[in-house]
Design an enzyme around this catalytic site. Sequence first.
Site, PDB file in Angstrom:
ATOM      1  CD1 TRP A 120      -3.190  -0.844   0.811  1.00  0.00           C
ATOM      2  CD2 TRP A 120      -2.194  -2.886   1.958  1.00  0.00           C
ATOM      3  NE1 TRP A 120      -4.026  -2.044   0.673  1.00  0.00           N
ATOM      4  CE2 TRP A 120      -2.677  -3.295   2.093  1.00  0.00           C
ATOM      5  CE3 TRP A 120      -1.328  -2.697   3.078  1.00  0.00           C
ATOM      6  CZ2 TRP A 120      -3.197  -4.246   2.394  1.00  0.00           C
ATOM      7  CZ3 TRP A 120      -1.677  -4.241   3.203  1.00  0.00           C
ATOM      8  CH2 TRP A 120      -2.682  -4.720   3.093  1.00  0.00           C
ATOM      9  CG  HIS A 122      -6.470  -0.500   3.803  1.00  0.00           C
ATOM     10  ND1 HIS A 122      -5.817  -1.498   4.626  1.00  0.00           N
ATOM     11  CD2 HIS A 122      -6.046   0.129   4.735  1.00  0.00           C
ATOM     12  CE1 HIS A 122      -5.382  -1.836   5.093  1.00  0.00           C
ATOM     13  NE2 HIS A 122      -5.230  -0.308   5.652  1.00  0.00           N
ATOM     14  CB  ALA A 169     -12.140  -7.770   8.271  1.00  0.00           C
ATOM     15  CD  GLN A 204     -10.222  -0.407  -0.223  1.00  0.00           C
ATOM     16  OE1 GLN A 204     -10.543  -0.409   1.385  1.00  0.00           O
ATOM     17  NE2 GLN A 204      -9.419  -1.665  -0.269  1.00  0.00           N
TER      18      GLN A 204
HETATM   19  C1  FA5 Z   1      -7.600  -4.148   0.977  1.00  0.00           C
HETATM   20  O1  FA5 Z   1      -7.423  -3.372   1.373  1.00  0.00           O
HETATM   21  C2  FA5 Z   1      -7.574  -4.965   2.520  1.00  0.00           C
HETATM   22  N1  FA5 Z   1      -7.982  -3.111   3.774  1.00  0.00           N
HETATM   23  C3  FA5 Z   1      -9.606  -5.285   2.343  1.00  0.00           C
HETATM   24  C4  FA5 Z   1      -9.239  -6.373   3.948  1.00  0.00           C
HETATM   25  C5  FA5 Z   1     -10.263  -6.050   4.586  1.00  0.00           C
HETATM   26  C6  FA5 Z   1      -8.622  -7.841   3.456  1.00  0.00           C
HETATM   27  C7  FA5 Z   1     -10.532  -6.430   5.563  1.00  0.00           C
HETATM   28  C8  FA5 Z   1      -9.332  -8.007   4.906  1.00  0.00           C
HETATM   29  C9  FA5 Z   1     -10.517  -7.494   5.515  1.00  0.00           C
HETATM   30  P1  FA5 Z   1      -7.165  -4.672  -1.148  1.00  0.00           P
HETATM   31  O2  FA5 Z   1      -5.787  -3.745  -1.698  1.00  0.00           O
HETATM   32  O3  FA5 Z   1      -6.708  -5.653  -1.930  1.00  0.00           O
HETATM   33  O4  FA5 Z   1      -7.160  -5.110   0.246  1.00  0.00           O
HETATM   34  O5  FA5 Z   1      -8.442  -3.742  -1.388  1.00  0.00           O
HETATM   35  C10 FA5 Z   1      -9.277  -4.107  -1.517  1.00  0.00           C
HETATM   36  C11 FA5 Z   1     -10.002  -3.997  -2.882  1.00  0.00           C
HETATM   37  O6  FA5 Z   1     -10.474  -2.831  -3.303  1.00  0.00           O
HETATM   38  C12 FA5 Z   1     -10.238  -5.028  -3.985  1.00  0.00           C
HETATM   39  O7  FA5 Z   1     -10.582  -6.385  -4.050  1.00  0.00           O
HETATM   40  C13 FA5 Z   1     -10.157  -3.722  -5.136  1.00  0.00           C
HETATM   41  O8  FA5 Z   1     -11.737  -4.016  -5.686  1.00  0.00           O
HETATM   42  C14 FA5 Z   1     -10.615  -2.679  -4.970  1.00  0.00           C
HETATM   43  N2  FA5 Z   1      -8.992  -1.691  -4.752  1.00  0.00           N
HETATM   44  C15 FA5 Z   1      -8.082  -1.639  -4.801  1.00  0.00           C
HETATM   45  N3  FA5 Z   1      -7.119  -1.164  -4.869  1.00  0.00           N
HETATM   46  C16 FA5 Z   1      -7.876  -0.787  -6.068  1.00  0.00           C
HETATM   47  C17 FA5 Z   1      -7.655   0.658  -7.226  1.00  0.00           C
HETATM   48  N4  FA5 Z   1      -6.470   0.745  -7.556  1.00  0.00           N
HETATM   49  N5  FA5 Z   1      -8.271   0.951  -7.886  1.00  0.00           N
HETATM   50  C18 FA5 Z   1      -9.896   0.196  -7.188  1.00  0.00           C
HETATM   51  N6  FA5 Z   1     -10.402  -0.793  -7.335  1.00  0.00           N
HETATM   52  C19 FA5 Z   1      -8.939  -0.759  -5.751  1.00  0.00           C
END
Ligand code: FA5
Length: 349
Positions: free
Chosen positions: A159, A180, A317, A220
């Site tokens: 991140w 996030h 979560a 999100q």
């Molecule tokens: C997270 O951000 C974790 N905080 C999610 C989480 C929460 C895991 C609680 C466990 C428990 P990640 O980086 O994969 O995870 O992002 C989650 C979702 O946000 C992705 O599946 C996608 O749908 C969306 N997302 C991530 N990055 C982007 C981006 N650059 N542009 C648009 N959507 C995105």
Amino acid sequence: MVVTSLDNIEAVRVAALAELESIETLEGLERWRVSHVGRNGDLTKLLRGLGSLDPESRREMGAAGNRVKALFEERLSVKEEVLKRALLYASVDDSIDVTLPGWPIPGGRLHPTTRMVRDLCGAFVSMGFQIMEGPEVEWDRYNFEALNIPRDHPARDMWNTLWVNYADEREGRPMLLRTHTSPMQARIMEKTSPPIRVVVPGKCYRYEATDATHEWHFVQIEGLAVDRGITFSDLKGTLYEFARRTFGEERRVRFRCDYFPFVEPGVDMSVDCFACDGGGCRVCSNTGWIEILGAGMVHPRVLEGVGYDPSIYTGFAFGLGVERIAMLKHGIEDIRSFYSNDVRFLQQT
Ligand code: FA5
């Protein structure tokens, strides 16, 4: 000396009405009134001669003269109305038709992301979740450390973000644009005792290159459920039900193991690509799947960090990407369409 006779009355009537036809101005109409029905007008002069006639002719011609006078007055008022209307229309620019309905006032509408956030939160609210919101400019402590991502931990590379040039003596560490919505897990648990069932919609920022499915800012929805006896089946059951309500029975859903430092075990959930029906294309980077959320069981260290006893409480979560879900639902091929301010795109909602 004008002789009062039926012929003369008739001659005045015919001539005056013909003259009236050709009048085009209110001034002309006034001149017509003076010369035909005014005190010295031709009809009045004829009627004045009635006195010299025998009683029977007087009655007959008096009646004929009065009929013509009444006719002149009626035609005069009609003509006056017609000329006034013509003047009114002539005073308005030719290009404007005052009888057309006005321009419709353009109405605003909700942004597609906002609508999606409302729909998705509505689905979770109907499953017993509350809605909360949190800050977009966040402390390093909540965005990383409370989530089991200490300073210098390699997981921070997942991140990369934008830092704010501000530090606080109490917090010690600088602020950042949250990557996030997960920091709200710790913020909520610090202030609440279980049971917790909450969803947190909000904007996130990442310092990363954009493509069809990645934006540098996006929305999100975080989900958190903590209670005695919550298991991984509760996580899967909740997310399956959410997918069924959002995409319908026919879309396929996939869970895979994934790593997030703040959950154990961790998964990601994908839905088969709307553009190629799972065959592989540009939209899904040829995988056939679009990842929509990360999830897992809340890590015992995160529970301990907020003062919960992990031997009593467990929880799950998840964090889902709102634009990705809107893309799947509405067949939007490029996430950048959401924020390029093209009204042709925005007006489709
Ligand atoms: C997270 O951000 C974790 N905080 C999610 C989480 C929460 C895991 C609680 C466990 C428990 P990640 O980086 O994969 O995870 O992002 C989650 C979702 O946000 C992705 O599946 C996608 O749908 C969306 N997302 C991530 N990055 C982007 C981006 N650059 N542009 C648009 N959507 C995105």
